[in-house]
Design an enzyme around this catalytic site. Structure first.
Site, PDB file in Angstrom:
ATOM      1  N   THR A   1       0.819  -1.214   0.000  1.00  0.00           N
ATOM      2  CA  THR A   1       0.000   0.000   0.000  1.00  0.00           C
ATOM      3  C   THR A   1       0.850   1.260   0.000  1.00  0.00           C
ATOM      4  O   THR A   1       0.514   2.265  -0.605  1.00  0.00           O
ATOM      5  CB  THR A   1      -0.938  -0.012   1.226  1.00  0.00           C
ATOM      6  OG1 THR A   1      -1.753  -1.166   1.135  1.00  0.00           O
ATOM      7  CG2 THR A   1      -1.821   1.211   1.266  1.00  0.00           C
TER       8      THR A   1
ATOM      9  N   THR B   1       1.855  -4.243   4.325  1.00  0.00           N
ATOM     10  CA  THR B   1       1.795  -4.447   5.772  1.00  0.00           C
ATOM     11  C   THR B   1       1.355  -5.856   6.173  1.00  0.00           C
ATOM     12  O   THR B   1       1.745  -6.322   7.231  1.00  0.00           O
ATOM     13  CB  THR B   1       0.823  -3.444   6.425  1.00  0.00           C
ATOM     14  OG1 THR B   1      -0.435  -3.545   5.772  1.00  0.00           O
ATOM     15  CG2 THR B   1       1.350  -2.033   6.322  1.00  0.00           C
TER      16      THR B   1
ATOM     17  N   LYS C   1       0.921  -7.629  13.134  1.00  0.00           N
ATOM     18  CA  LYS C   1      -0.193  -6.773  12.719  1.00  0.00           C
ATOM     19  C   LYS C   1      -1.417  -7.213  13.523  1.00  0.00           C
ATOM     20  O   LYS C   1      -1.790  -8.386  13.497  1.00  0.00           O
ATOM     21  CB  LYS C   1      -0.462  -6.950  11.217  1.00  0.00           C
ATOM     22  CG  LYS C   1      -1.408  -5.909  10.653  1.00  0.00           C
ATOM     23  CD  LYS C   1      -1.576  -6.038   9.132  1.00  0.00           C
ATOM     24  CE  LYS C   1      -2.392  -4.868   8.583  1.00  0.00           C
ATOM     25  NZ  LYS C   1      -2.633  -4.963   7.134  1.00  0.00           N
TER      26      LYS C   1
END
Ligand code: ZN
Lengths: 438, 602
Positions: free
Chosen positions: A100, A175, A254
């Protein structure tokens, strides 16, 4: 994509995406630029961008189409421009791998696409002007597609940059699996002598509110100015654009699908707090320091390792699949302290753990609780797993245990050595004591 | 003159446009604040939006207040938008049909770049639903260019030292935007058009009411002038003044342009030097000038021009000052066509300033005080604006001042500001759906009024026709066959007076009114008892209307009982009008006067 009927009509009229067109539909006429079709739209509606900037969809059924003068190129043109060095400024290498942070809206696929190079990002963050930036494009991929082979390539690329006079290396990365990559590089780069900082973003860089600008700025500052010679993962520390945390590459995960501060240190304190003005506040005093050591690359990995999650009702036969496929190691993400089903014979994993161990295949235990450590003795069922040969991985994260097992199996000659290495701290992945958090 | 208006009206949906938060912010207190920065980024075609860049050049920090019931991760730009609210879309389709506009086949949501921080994403989500409509007015048809569905921006809480605090409860409420063509003839006509659009919107019964729920932007240009967008007029009464003043302002700027052509010929204003005069005011009596830095700058051949009155109380100097305020965040500037005594600058100081900047008889000069960086930026902006005066009025966005005047806000945004919102799938609008909406379409305001005038007086008719209670009014009148006058008076007048006396009338929902009129229709109580009953029910919202009637002892007197009371009065020697009056005085809330008259008469 437009429907076949529309595509054929466009071809017949010699109209391409980006051409100015006139559409007559239900007695009304409208002119504008023909836009590509979003994935989710109705394939039978023609999308036209009007001169006021808005796009509208018009039903193709019964509509008249006409090509007009003029064409606009749609999409962002990435720049591959090399940035010149200025003597006296510290140099930081940036390797872009996609994600991203490197994404922009792509009108042909209708989603965000990883096509933004590091030098585009540097242009977007003028504060980076105080550094010499060496930007390298490695891949343009979303991180969910990454595999062990990509970690190897990444490690090679970083290793090469570590050999230059750069103060540190920044890796931009998607991510979703960034914490797998930081773990992999933590094990593969031996005697690390400079900061290797992974960063990414939760909002694509084509929007003014993207977190990529501050993450990038903090990452370059941390790579250049800190003395943390570890592989770290640096992202927003809160929902605000106020500071970032650098987390140890083997102690981070995450923990949110979409928030800016999705990454948290697990069973460890973050290494440091970094502010967009370049200020660094160390939090964790336990880290490897910057040095003149000679870094080496050890990129051997055994890729036949599986990560299995236990859950109520799971079928132990999943083991047979992996054993049949000649997998060399298994990580079980157990419940609680590391439990697996044991009591009902038919569903017990104990015979499978025994079978694997007998075949020389290490079975490692972590917890799906994410926070905390596993324990082999607290309950009788845990002792059964242990006695069957399972390796309890302390406070190691499942993802890290999975990557570490790949590394360990490529470096051990037998089961005993592999088990021993799994429980030996190599890159900060195992902590003897769990700090007390808020 | 060319003039068009844009109306932004909040829709009365339950939820916001792209998330599940309530679309009706209440009195909640903020529970947290987050802080963000935004950047100008290249748009769809690789261009950076001019308006976006302008905001970025101010390098601001934005704070956002978080409210528990009306803010979720979507407003924080921490979660992608959910699907579009279909109720909101249906309302806009309804508005399109009422304005004879063509509804698009597929709604494409776009991102409209906004970098003033008023949206956490850096863009506002907006979509065209209809175009090419028209409306009748007293001065001919006015075209409707586009009708959009979009999300409301954040509310501004305060602006201090370049930092803006916004509230997130407002962000994401669905708005309908209606833009008229430049068919408006004059200031008065502008007001008429705005009023009429407002009425059509309210006729749907699906828009919010109250302060801030409707805003008008006005586009104005005069021959030889520029396109100016005036943002955020909230009062209809001000629209005429805004248009008049803007026309005067543009005319004034054209006069200045002509004068400059005379004074400068083909030349233009050279960039003047900034002169540091800080120490001159170190001990000044003026607090305004005892600052970290005071800079002065000559404006060659501008003498007298800065004092040129564009419209009442607005001079060219103020236009220059606006630029400095908007771009450098200073409080304002002082210019040589002003009365210096106002700032405690003596004659000596004025002459000294003149000397230092090297200004002669024909020249003007300006002074600014504040932080050094801000001062430098302010004078640069003044020079920039001074250069613009050579070209006359500029295309720009201005904000409304309380007196109907306007001040510079930012340059007019370019067309690069819209690009597709890929997180929200396009929405197909089927012919069947449009047909359904068309069948349920409310009458046009004039038709509705005509119908109501047959059963109500003009005042009540006007009130109920635009009221949010109108659908309920229809339901009770048509469904229960209650006298329209009583229903309208109850919904509009009784409730208002109860609210004034402090009764919690928000507890009186549709069900309570239905119950009330069913019981009334069954003859449980008389008209006069309604205010008492409503007062009680609003305070005891758990209790039913029939229970309230019992508790308050407001049951209508039965014929038998009434006869008995009348007979007693007759025995006491009362008769006719006097008898009726006495009974009404004693039992007003329980007796129907026509019934009583019948009994007494018999
Ligand atoms: Zn929300």
């Amino acid at each position: 994509m437009y429907s076949k009927k529309i595509q054929e009509k466009l071809k017949e009229l010699g109209i391409e995406i980006g051409d100015r067109v006139r559409v007559k539909s239900r007695g009304e006429v409208c002119e504008g630029i023909l836009m590509p079709k979003q994935e989710l739209g109705d394939p039978n509606a023609i999308v036209v961008k009007l001169s006021n900037g808005y796009a509208i969809g018009l039903n193709f059924e019964g509509a008249g189409l006409e090509k007009l003068e003029g064409h606009r190129k749609i999409g962002f043109k990435s720049s591959d421009e090399k940035l010149k060095h200025v003597a006296g400024k510290p140099t930081v290498s940036i390797i872009s791998t996609g994600g991203t942070v490197a994404s922009r809206v792509d009108y042909t696929t209708g989603g965000v696409n990883a096509s933004y190079s590091a030098s585009d990002l540097v242009k977007a963050v003028p504060e980076l002007g105080e550094f010499n930036i060496d930007s390298k494009f490695l891949f343009g991929m979303m991180s969910e597609d990454m595999r062990a082979e990509h970690w190897k390539e990444m490690a090679k690329a970083v290793f090469k940059e570590l050999k230059t006079d750069a103060r540190g290396v920044v890796v931009t990365h998607g991510t979703d699996t960034m914490h797998f990559s930081t773990a992999a590089l933590s094990f593969m780069l031996k005697d690390l002598n400079k900061p290797v900082v992974f960063t990414g973003s939760q909002r694509s860089s084509d929007r003014g509110s993207s977190d990529s600008f501050m993450n990038m700025l903090c990452a370059v500052n941390f790579a250049s100015k800190s003395d943390v010679a570890e592989v770290s993962l640096l992202m927003h520390g809160s929902s605000s654009d106020d500071f970032c945390y650098a987390h140890r590459g083997t102690k981070v995960r995450k923990l949110h699908t979409s928030k800016r501060d999705a990454f948290k240190s697990v069973n460890d304190e973050p290494l440091a707090k970094i502010f967009p003005n370049g200020k660094i506040e160390m939090i964790n005093s336990n880290y490897r320091k910057r040095s003149e050591r000679e870094v080496s690359l050890d990129d051997k990995l055994e890729e036949k390792v599986a990560l299995i999650k236990t859950y109520p009702g799971m079928d132990p036969e999943i083991f047979d699949f992996y054993l049949g496929k000649k997998f060399k190691g298994i990580v079980i993400e157990g419940t609680g302290l590391g439990h697996v089903p044991t009591a009902i014979e038919k569903y017990s994993l104990i015979p499978r753990i025994k079978e694997a161990t007998k075949a020389g295949i290490p079975v490692c235990i972590t917890s799906q609780c994410i926070f905390g450590r596993v324990h082999e003795f607290v309950y009788a069922n845990l002792r059964k797993e242990y006695e069957a040969g399972a390796v309890f991985c302390g406070d190691m994260l499942s993802e890290v245990a999975y990557v570490k097992l790949m590394h360990v199996l490529a470096h051990s000659k037998d089961l005993e050595e592999a088990k021993k290495l799994m429980l030996t701290n190599i890159a900060g992945e195992l902590n003897e004591r769990t700090p007390v958090f808020e | 003159m060319k003039c068009g208006i844009e109306i932004h009206q909040r829709l009365a949906t339950e939820k916001k446009l792209f998330c599940g938060c309530s679309a009706q912010p209440g009195e909640e207190k903020p529970i947290a604040t987050i802080e963000r920065r935004q950047k100008a980024v290249a748009g769809e075609l690789g261009e950076v939006d001019l308006a976006a860049l302008h905001e970025y050049s101010r390098n601001r920090i934005y704070r956002y207040q978080v409210f528990p019931g009306t803010t979720c991760l979507v407003e924080l730009d921490e979660e992608p938008p959910h699907d579009m609210n279909k109720d909101a879309l249906e309302t806009v389709v309804e508005v399109c049909l009422l304005l004879n506009a063509k509804v698009v086949d597929e709604v494409q949501v776009m991102r409209k770049t906004v970098i003033d921080g008023s949206n956490t994403c850096g863009f506002q989500r907006t979509a065209i639903v209809g175009s090419d409509g028209s409306m009748e007015t007293s001065k001919g048809d006015v075209g409707i260019q586009i009708i959009c569905l979009e999300e409301e921006s954040c509310g501004i809480v305060e602006e201090k030292n370049g930092e803006i605090t916004y509230r997130l409860d407002r962000l994401g409420i669905p708005l309908v935007e209606i833009a008229t063509a430049a068919d408006i003839k004059d200031a008065k006509h502008a007001r008429e058009v705005a009023e009429k659009l407002g009425m059509i919107l309210r006729a749907t019964g699906r828009v919010q009411r109250g302060i801030g729920t409707i805003r008008q932007d006005i586009n104005i240009s005069i021959p030889g002038g520029a396109r100016v967008e005036v943002k955020g007029a909230q009062e209809l009464g001000l629209i005429e003044t805004i248009v008049e003043k803007e026309v005067k302002r543009q005319e004034g700027l054209l006069r200045v342009k002509e004068e400059l052509e005379k004074r400068f010929g083909k030349n233009t204003l050279e960039k003047p030097a900034m002169v540091d005069v800080t120490e001159m005011f170190k001990n000044s009596a003026s607090k305004l000038l005892r600052k970290e830095c005071v800079l002065a700058m000559k404006l060659e051949k501008f003498a007298g021009l800065l004092g040129e009155e564009l419209y009442e109380n607005r001079r060219l100097g103020t236009e220059l000052s606006d630029y400095a305020v908007a771009k450098a965040g200073v409080g304002g500037i002082i210019h040589s066509d002003e009365k210096f005594e106002k700032y405690s600058i003596g004659k000596g100081d004025a002459d000294e300033l003149k000397k230092r900047v090297g200004a002669g008889e024909k020249d003007a000069f300006v002074i600014v005080a504040g932080e050094r960086k801000a001062c430098e930026r302010a004078l640069e902006s003044v020079y920039e604006r001074a250069l613009h005066t050579f070209k006359g009025p500029q295309n720009e966005v201005r904000r409304v001042l309380p007196d109907g005047g306007t001040a510079f806000m930012r340059p007019m945004p370019g067309s690069a500001r819209l690009y597709p919102e890929t997180d929200v799938p396009p929405v197909l609008i089927s012919k069947e759906w449009i047909g359904e909406v068309r069948r349920k379409l409310p009458e046009k305001p004039e038709e509705r009024k005509e119908k109501l005038l047959k059963v109500l007086n003009e005042e009540l008719a006007e009130r109920i026709m635009l009221s949010k209670n109108y659908p309920l009014f229809e339901k009770i009148v048509n469904g229960l066959k209650v006298e329209p006058k009583l229903v309208a008076a109850t919904l509009e007048e009784t409730v208002v007076s109860l609210r004034r006396e402090g009764a919690p009338v928000e507890n009186l929902n549709e069900n309570k009114f239905m119950e009330l009129f069913i019981e009334y229709k069954c003859g449980k109580f008389v008209k006069a008892a309604i205010p008492e009953i409503l007062r009680y029910v609003s305070r005891n919202s758990g209790e039913s209307v029939s229970h309230a009637v019992e508790k308050l002892k407001l049951e209508k007197m039965s014929e038998k009982e009434l006869k008995k009371v009348a007979d007693e009065k007759k025995k006491a020697g009362k008769k006719g009008k006097e008898l009726i009056e006495e009974i009404m005085r004693e039992h007003r809330l329980r007796v129907d006067i026509s019934e009583l008259s019948k009994i007494v008469g018999a």
